[in-house]
Design a protein around this motif. Structure first.
Motif, PDB file in Angstrom:
ATOM      1  N   ALA A   1      83.705  35.261  56.718  1.00 34.75           N
ATOM      2  CA  ALA A   1      82.263  35.115  56.927  1.00 34.75           C
ATOM      3  C   ALA A   1      81.859  33.660  57.158  1.00 34.75           C
ATOM      4  N   LYS A   2      82.574  32.728  56.555  1.00 37.02           N
ATOM      5  CA  LYS A   2      82.243  31.308  56.694  1.00 37.02           C
ATOM      6  C   LYS A   2      82.832  30.676  57.945  1.00 37.02           C
ATOM      7  N   THR A   3      83.677  31.409  58.672  1.00 37.55           N
ATOM      8  CA  THR A   3      84.360  30.819  59.821  1.00 37.55           C
ATOM      9  C   THR A   3      83.408  30.197  60.839  1.00 37.55           C
ATOM     10  N   PRO A   4      82.278  30.833  61.201  1.00 39.07           N
ATOM     11  CA  PRO A   4      81.374  30.170  62.151  1.00 39.07           C
ATOM     12  C   PRO A   4      80.870  28.817  61.655  1.00 39.07           C
ATOM     13  N   LEU A   5      80.608  28.709  60.347  1.00 39.44           N
ATOM     14  CA  LEU A   5      80.162  27.431  59.796  1.00 39.44           C
ATOM     15  C   LEU A   5      81.283  26.398  59.844  1.00 39.44           C
ATOM     16  N   ILE A   6      82.528  26.827  59.587  1.00 39.36           N
ATOM     17  CA  ILE A   6      83.666  25.890  59.645  1.00 39.36           C
ATOM     18  C   ILE A   6      83.854  25.389  61.067  1.00 39.36           C
ATOM     19  N   LEU A   7      83.785  26.300  62.032  1.00 42.88           N
ATOM     20  CA  LEU A   7      83.968  25.899  63.433  1.00 42.88           C
ATOM     21  C   LEU A   7      82.865  24.954  63.888  1.00 42.88           C
ATOM     22  N   ALA A   8      81.677  25.095  63.313  1.00 40.86           N
ATOM     23  CA  ALA A   8      80.560  24.225  63.675  1.00 40.86           C
ATOM     24  C   ALA A   8      80.558  22.926  62.891  1.00 40.86           C
TER      25      ALA A   8
ATOM     26  N   ASP B   1      89.838  22.992  64.746  1.00 43.16           N
ATOM     27  CA  ASP B   1      90.553  22.540  65.941  1.00 43.16           C
ATOM     28  C   ASP B   1      90.808  23.695  66.913  1.00 43.16           C
ATOM     29  N   HIS B   2      90.745  24.922  66.436  1.00 49.56           N
ATOM     30  CA  HIS B   2      91.221  26.073  67.213  1.00 49.56           C
ATOM     31  C   HIS B   2      90.119  26.828  67.942  1.00 49.56           C
ATOM     32  N   GLY B   3      88.866  26.589  67.578  1.00 53.27           N
ATOM     33  CA  GLY B   3      87.817  27.371  68.216  1.00 53.27           C
ATOM     34  C   GLY B   3      88.068  28.855  68.016  1.00 53.27           C
ATOM     35  N   LEU B   4      87.874  29.651  69.062  1.00 54.10           N
ATOM     36  CA  LEU B   4      88.143  31.086  68.984  1.00 54.10           C
ATOM     37  C   LEU B   4      89.421  31.441  69.742  1.00 54.10           C
ATOM     38  N   ASP B   5      90.486  30.673  69.502  1.00 54.71           N
ATOM     39  CA  ASP B   5      91.754  30.968  70.156  1.00 54.71           C
ATOM     40  C   ASP B   5      92.493  32.080  69.415  1.00 54.71           C
ATOM     41  N   HIS B   6      93.740  32.378  69.838  1.00 54.33           N
ATOM     42  CA  HIS B   6      94.479  33.494  69.251  1.00 54.33           C
ATOM     43  C   HIS B   6      94.756  33.272  67.762  1.00 54.33           C
ATOM     44  N   SER B   7      94.907  32.007  67.335  1.00 55.65           N
ATOM     45  CA  SER B   7      95.150  31.743  65.913  1.00 55.65           C
ATOM     46  C   SER B   7      93.936  32.098  65.074  1.00 55.65           C
ATOM     47  N   THR B   8      92.744  31.718  65.534  1.00 51.78           N
ATOM     48  CA  THR B   8      91.523  32.046  64.804  1.00 51.78           C
ATOM     49  C   THR B   8      91.282  33.547  64.788  1.00 51.78           C
TER      50      THR B   8
END
Length: 531
Positions: A231-238, A191-198
């Protein structure tokens, strides 16, 4: 039965005191005898015969306006008790000291042939007002101050050999309640994309985790889990990997049948008004609670409760009703209770929530400490309300582990938690835990600590229940009425109370004893003695 003498304006506060210390009492009527007199405020009453026990709270001597500056704490029976108002010092000629500090004597006992008199040099009702409104400052958070005031009052009565009966703040055969709660500030990482929380998560999962590992604050397996999650964050965001922040199933597994309460934010991208804290825009959630309806129904079917994590409910009755209905739309049930997001609250908030129809609030706690903000583990009714009860919150994960607050490692955090838990074990009430939704996921990794704490509490004859069920139990306790012969334990149970497992403690009449030496009470299941 205890006879209370106080100013008329203080009667509501006295009533609340005796809902917490559930024992028979009545207000003084001029001309009536009083076998046990509790003098809290106003002029001393004229009695037709000397009472057998008198307990007087007063920060001033009669006909004397001189008052001492209070010490930070006084001592009784090994307990440290902070006093927030004025104190009166006593001299050795005034009686036997029992409330002392390095700076002087603040409570004395004088035993006469007819009357056992206890004089305490502070204003009990003024202390209660502080605890029920402002609460305790952070430095005194670990001290259950209100419960200690009750314990001191009880001990005076017991030392005088007074016969008492009391309904303790726990079910019969149970040490205390445990209330597990989860504030859902974050529901899904994607839900957060690359915002300050991410970005903050990625920094803590990599650089921050490596530093903690070097300090030996976390084991190597946590470092590895955090690096893998980063490392998995890009996959989670996608949407190509499981979202690690959606932890409903993890909590169901950790709690293993123990019911808990989830507080959900009603609207996406709304920070609320008049927040009054730094970066108020960061208070806005990025999830839509309606999209979580399947998860909410699942946890409800498992015996859990869904409450409101309010945005503007603390200050606006219309907003409170609107936010409440939004959660009802998502969960399928109108929430009974509320905890405000970021613990926003002011003096008028209880009345606002009361008018909105909530049965309980659970905002009374600390963001930066663990312990007793209102000085108690007992569910109480905030001033200015008719129906709302407060389920106090005691232990919060982020207060313990966030680097901006206490910044503890696991061993230090357990050392902070156990004195709080031990008090509730000894005196009853409810121990309320707050574990945020994402706290069992990397990079926080607080699931093992949470599970260990639950195991310790499970071995203490506790009862786990939702916040709504605990509030309902204490509401039933408040509905218990003592009959005219209340010293013998005659009670009238409120409708439905017989099934709630209440207990009755009976303190036998006896000879006077030293403080702390009175016989232990006898506990029985509470049954109605009055038709």
């Amino acid at each position: 039965m205890i006879t209370v003498c106080c100013a008329d304006a203080d009667r509501p506060l006295v009533n609340e005191l005796f809902e917490l210390f559930k024992t028979p009492f009545r207000f003084h009527t001029p001309g009536e005898e009083a076998r046990i007199l509790l003098h809290c405020s106003g002029p001393a009453p004229e009695l037709p015969a000397p009472p057998s026990c008198v307990i007087t709270y007063s920060p001033t001597a009669q006909n004397d306006s001189g008052q001492s500056n209070p010490p930070r704490a006084v001592q009784f029976l090994g307990h440290e008790l902070p006093i927030y108002g004025l104190l009166r010092a006593f001299s050795p000629e005034d009686g036997e000291p029992f409330l002392v500090s390095r700076d002087g004597v603040w409570g004395v006992r004088k035993m006469g042939e007819e009357t056992d008199a206890f004089h305490l040099g502070y204003d009990l009702l003024a202390e209660l007002r502080v605890l029920f409104t402002d609460g305790q400052p952070q430095e005194w958070a670990p001290v259950p101050t209100l419960d200690l005031h009750i314990a001191l009052l009880r001990e005076c009565l017991r030392a005088a050999g007074v016969e008492l009966c009391e309904v303790p703040p726990r079910p019969h055969g149970v040490s205390h309640f445990v209330c597990l709660t989860h504030d859902v500030d974050f529901a899904r990482l994607r839900d957060h994309g690359l915002d300050h929380s991410t970005l903050g998560f990625l920094h803590r999962a990599t650089v921050g985790s490596f530093r903690k590992w070097l300090r030996r604050d976390i084991p190597a397996r946590y470092l590895a889990a955090n690096l893998l999650a980063a490392a998995k964050t890009p996959l989670i965001l996608a949407g190509l990997a499981r979202d690690i922040w959606l932890c409903f199933d993890e909590y169901l597994g950790l709690e293993d049948g123990r019911p808990s309460t989830y507080f959900m934010i009603p609207y996406k991208d709304r920070p609320g008004e008049n927040v009054g804290l730094d970066h108020p825009e960061r208070r806005a959630a990025r999830y839509d609670v309606l999209s979580l309806a399947p998860e909410l129904h699942k946890v409800r079917e498992a015996g859990c409760e869904i409450g409101l994590h309010g945005l503007d409910a603390w200050r606006d009755p219309a907003a409170a009703q609107d936010e409440r209905q939004r959660i009802a739309q998502a969960s399928g049930e109108t929430p009974a209770g509320v905890r405000m997001h970021w613990l926003c609250f002011d003096e008028g908030s209880p009345a606002v929530l009361d008018r909105a129809g909530f049965a309980y609030d659970s905002t009374c706690g600390y963001n930066d400490a663990v312990g007793f903000r209102a000085g108690t583990a007992i569910v109480f009714r905030p001033s200015g309300t008719e129906n709302l009860l407060e389920v106090p919150m005691h232990i919060q994960d982020m207060a313990l582990f966030n680097s901006k607050y206490m910044d503890r490692n696991a061993a230090q955090a357990m050392d902070d938690c156990m004195p709080v838990a031990d008090h509730v074990l000894a005196h009853g009430g409810v121990l309320t835990l707050l574990w945020h939704m994402r706290s069992v996921a990397p990079e926080r990794n607080l699931g093992e600590f949470y599970q260990e704490l639950l195991q310790i509490l499970s071995e203490r004859a506790t009862r786990f229940a939702t916040a709504a069920d605990i509030a309902a139990w204490f509401r039933g306790r408040r509905g218990i009425i003592f009959g005219d012969d209340g010293d013998d334990g005659a009670v009238l149970l409120a409708e439905g109370a017989a099934t709630q497992g209440y207990a009755l403690l009976r303190y036998p009449a006896g000879a006077r004893t030293a403080m702390g030496q009175a016989p232990a009470p006898r506990e029985t299941p509470l049954q109605s003695d009055v038709d």
